[in-house]
Design a protein around this motif. Structure first.
Motif, PDB file in Angstrom:
ATOM      1  N   GLN A   1       0.826  -1.221   0.000  1.00 15.42           N
ATOM      2  CA  GLN A   1       0.000   0.000   0.000  1.00 15.42           C
ATOM      3  C   GLN A   1       0.857   1.267   0.000  1.00 15.42           C
ATOM      4  N   SER A   2       2.022   1.174   0.677  1.00 15.66           N
ATOM      5  CA  SER A   2       2.876   2.363   0.762  1.00 15.66           C
ATOM      6  C   SER A   2       3.439   2.747  -0.606  1.00 15.66           C
ATOM      7  N   LEU A   3       3.420   1.806  -1.532  1.00 21.48           N
ATOM      8  CA  LEU A   3       3.998   2.091  -2.861  1.00 21.48           C
ATOM      9  C   LEU A   3       2.962   2.664  -3.832  1.00 21.48           C
ATOM     10  N   THR A   4       1.710   2.777  -3.363  1.00 23.42           N
ATOM     11  CA  THR A   4       0.665   3.245  -4.275  1.00 23.42           C
ATOM     12  C   THR A   4       0.617   4.763  -4.380  1.00 23.42           C
ATOM     13  N   ALA A   5       1.164   5.466  -3.339  1.00 22.85           N
ATOM     14  CA  ALA A   5       1.154   6.933  -3.392  1.00 22.85           C
ATOM     15  C   ALA A   5       2.385   7.438  -4.135  1.00 22.85           C
ATOM     16  N   GLU A   6       2.262   8.642  -4.631  1.00 22.48           N
ATOM     17  CA  GLU A   6       3.382   9.268  -5.350  1.00 22.48           C
ATOM     18  C   GLU A   6       4.547   9.494  -4.378  1.00 22.48           C
ATOM     19  N   PRO A   7       5.778   9.120  -4.732  1.00 22.03           N
ATOM     20  CA  PRO A   7       6.901   9.370  -3.817  1.00 22.03           C
ATOM     21  C   PRO A   7       7.037  10.856  -3.507  1.00 22.03           C
ATOM     22  N   GLY A   8       7.218  11.156  -2.227  1.00 20.92           N
ATOM     23  CA  GLY A   8       7.359  12.548  -1.807  1.00 20.92           C
ATOM     24  C   GLY A   8       6.046  13.236  -1.554  1.00 20.92           C
ATOM     25  N   SER A   9       4.955  12.487  -1.555  1.00 18.29           N
ATOM     26  CA  SER A   9       3.662  13.137  -1.351  1.00 18.29           C
ATOM     27  C   SER A   9       3.359  13.356   0.125  1.00 18.29           C
ATOM     28  N   TYR A  10       4.067  12.648   1.002  1.00 17.20           N
ATOM     29  CA  TYR A  10       3.842  12.840   2.438  1.00 17.20           C
ATOM     30  C   TYR A  10       4.921  13.765   3.000  1.00 17.20           C
ATOM     31  N   PRO A  11       4.576  14.486   4.090  1.00 19.38           N
ATOM     32  CA  PRO A  11       5.568  15.430   4.647  1.00 19.38           C
ATOM     33  C   PRO A  11       6.856  14.753   5.095  1.00 19.38           C
ATOM     34  N   TRP A  12       6.736  13.505   5.635  1.00 20.01           N
ATOM     35  CA  TRP A  12       7.942  12.830   6.129  1.00 20.01           C
ATOM     36  C   TRP A  12       8.828  12.303   5.002  1.00 20.01           C
ATOM     37  N   GLU A  13       8.333  12.377   3.786  1.00 16.76           N
ATOM     38  CA  GLU A  13       9.169  11.956   2.654  1.00 16.76           C
ATOM     39  C   GLU A  13       9.938  13.133   2.058  1.00 16.76           C
ATOM     40  N   GLN A  14       9.642  14.321   2.579  1.00 17.28           N
ATOM     41  CA  GLN A  14      10.349  15.527   2.138  1.00 17.28           C
ATOM     42  C   GLN A  14      11.575  15.746   3.023  1.00 17.28           C
ATOM     43  N   PRO A  15      12.556  16.520   2.575  1.00 10.40           N
ATOM     44  CA  PRO A  15      13.678  16.854   3.461  1.00 10.40           C
ATOM     45  C   PRO A  15      13.164  17.594   4.693  1.00 10.40           C
ATOM     46  N   PRO A  16      13.678  17.266   5.891  1.00 11.84           N
ATOM     47  CA  PRO A  16      13.164  17.908   7.113  1.00 11.84           C
ATOM     48  C   PRO A  16      13.474  19.396   7.152  1.00 11.84           C
ATOM     49  N   GLN A  17      12.584  20.122   7.839  1.00 11.71           N
ATOM     50  CA  GLN A  17      12.774  21.574   7.946  1.00 11.71           C
ATOM     51  C   GLN A  17      13.963  21.912   8.849  1.00 11.71           C
ATOM     52  N   LEU A  18      14.161  21.090   9.905  1.00 12.16           N
ATOM     53  CA  LEU A  18      15.254  21.337  10.849  1.00 12.16           C
ATOM     54  C   LEU A  18      16.255  20.192  10.718  1.00 12.16           C
ATOM     55  N   ASN A  19      17.524  20.547  10.669  1.00  8.87           N
ATOM     56  CA  ASN A  19      18.527  19.522  10.353  1.00  8.87           C
ATOM     57  C   ASN A  19      19.429  19.141  11.515  1.00  8.87           C
ATOM     58  N   THR A  20      19.599  20.039  12.468  1.00 13.16           N
ATOM     59  CA  THR A  20      20.518  19.720  13.568  1.00 13.16           C
ATOM     60  C   THR A  20      19.739  19.555  14.868  1.00 13.16           C
ATOM     61  N   VAL A  21      20.408  18.908  15.815  1.00 10.89           N
ATOM     62  CA  VAL A  21      19.778  18.660  17.114  1.00 10.89           C
ATOM     63  C   VAL A  21      19.489  19.983  17.829  1.00 10.89           C
ATOM     64  N   GLU A  22      20.414  20.921  17.716  1.00 15.83           N
ATOM     65  CA  GLU A  22      20.236  22.222  18.374  1.00 15.83           C
ATOM     66  C   GLU A  22      18.978  22.913  17.853  1.00 15.83           C
ATOM     67  N   GLU A  23      18.797  22.859  16.537  1.00 20.53           N
ATOM     68  CA  GLU A  23      17.601  23.480  15.943  1.00 20.53           C
ATOM     69  C   GLU A  23      16.331  22.821  16.466  1.00 20.53           C
ATOM     70  N   VAL A  24      16.393  21.505  16.580  1.00 17.14           N
ATOM     71  CA  VAL A  24      15.209  20.764  17.050  1.00 17.14           C
ATOM     72  C   VAL A  24      14.894  21.149  18.494  1.00 17.14           C
ATOM     73  N   ILE A  25      15.946  21.214  19.327  1.00 14.19           N
ATOM     74  CA  ILE A  25      15.733  21.581  20.741  1.00 14.19           C
ATOM     75  C   ILE A  25      15.156  22.995  20.820  1.00 14.19           C
ATOM     76  N   GLU A  26      15.712  23.902  20.036  1.00 13.19           N
ATOM     77  CA  GLU A  26      15.219  25.280  20.060  1.00 13.19           C
ATOM     78  C   GLU A  26      13.781  25.387  19.553  1.00 13.19           C
ATOM     79  N   LYS A  27      13.397  24.462  18.703  1.00 12.72           N
ATOM     80  CA  LYS A  27      12.020  24.447  18.210  1.00 12.72           C
ATOM     81  C   LYS A  27      11.053  24.055  19.338  1.00 12.72           C
TER      82      LYS A  27
END
Lengths: 59, 164
Positions: B15-41
């Motif tokens: 079922q996971s292969l039926t959607a277009e690749p990259g159509s879900y937010p978690w399939e996109q590059p993350p908005q925050l890349n480092t641990v510090e950024e995540v903690i500050e978020k």
């Protein structure tokens, strides 16, 4: 994922318990040469939060 | 106990292969890349009164802090805010923040890493004893000879004496 978080937290606790406590030695440059600041930012954050919490509990 | 009902809500294989690749937010590059950024978020969340009240309610209900933090990081991962690994690495800081909030509010909490002594019997022991009980119940009980009271039959004829 909760299991992994528990493992990370346990390991960090072990690391912090094993790490030497802060010692206020001489502030000269020669004694500071050997000391290294903790490169792990997460550990630094946790240390700071625990320190603040300890100060709050004392008050 | 075994659940005999079929699990109909499970995904169909592939079922996971039926959607277009990259159509879900978690399939996109993350908005925050480092641990510090995540903690500050996450840190501003703990200044929000509504969120803090929700957290305290959850802790009072007995939910371990690790589960609360897991939920927080997982939902952010699903929304593409950060990746799973940076969320995991930032989780000890979040746990410490939640502990601080609980201690400041005098709320009892469980971290979730405590060694719990399990007093509950294991499921295998329960099922074994249930099976033994069932076996015992299937064996027919021996009937004991009970002394029967002899009841004198009252005479029923027309000439019989009536009881006074």
């Amino acid at each position: 994922m909760s299991k992994e978080i528990k493992n990370i937290y346990k390991n960090m606790n072990k690391y912090l318990e094993a790490a030497p406590k802060d010692s206020k030695g001489s502030s000269g440059l020669v004694p500071q040469r050997g000391t290294q600041d903790d490169s792990l930012s997460v550990v630094n954050y946790v240390k700071q939060i625990r320190k603040l919490r300890g100060e709050m509990n004392v008050k | 106990m075994l659940n005999k009902e079929p699990m109909l809500d499970a995904p169909i294989p592939g079922q996971s292969l039926t959607a277009e690749p990259g159509s879900y937010p978690w399939e996109q590059p993350p908005q925050l890349n480092t641990v510090e950024e995540v903690i500050e978020k996450y840190l501003p969340l703990f200044n929000d009164e509504d969120i803090v009240i929700d957290l305290l309610n959850q802790m009072e209900a007995g939910i371990p802090i690790t589960s609360i933090v897991s939920l927080l990081t997982r939902s952010a991962t699903m929304n593409g805010v950060h990746s799973i690994d940076t969320g995991l690495l930032a989780s000890p800081v979040l746990i410490e923040m939640v502990i601080s909030i609980a201690e400041a509010s005098d709320v009892k909490y469980t971290i979730g890493t405590e060694d719990v002594k399990d007093d509950k019997p294991r499921m295998s022991a329960i099922s074994a004893s249930l099976a033994k009980f069932k076996e015992d119940a299937d064996v027919p009980m021996e009937e004991e000879d009970m002394p029967m009271e002899e009841v004198e039959e009252a005479p029923m004829g027309m000439m019989a004496r009536r009881e006074t």
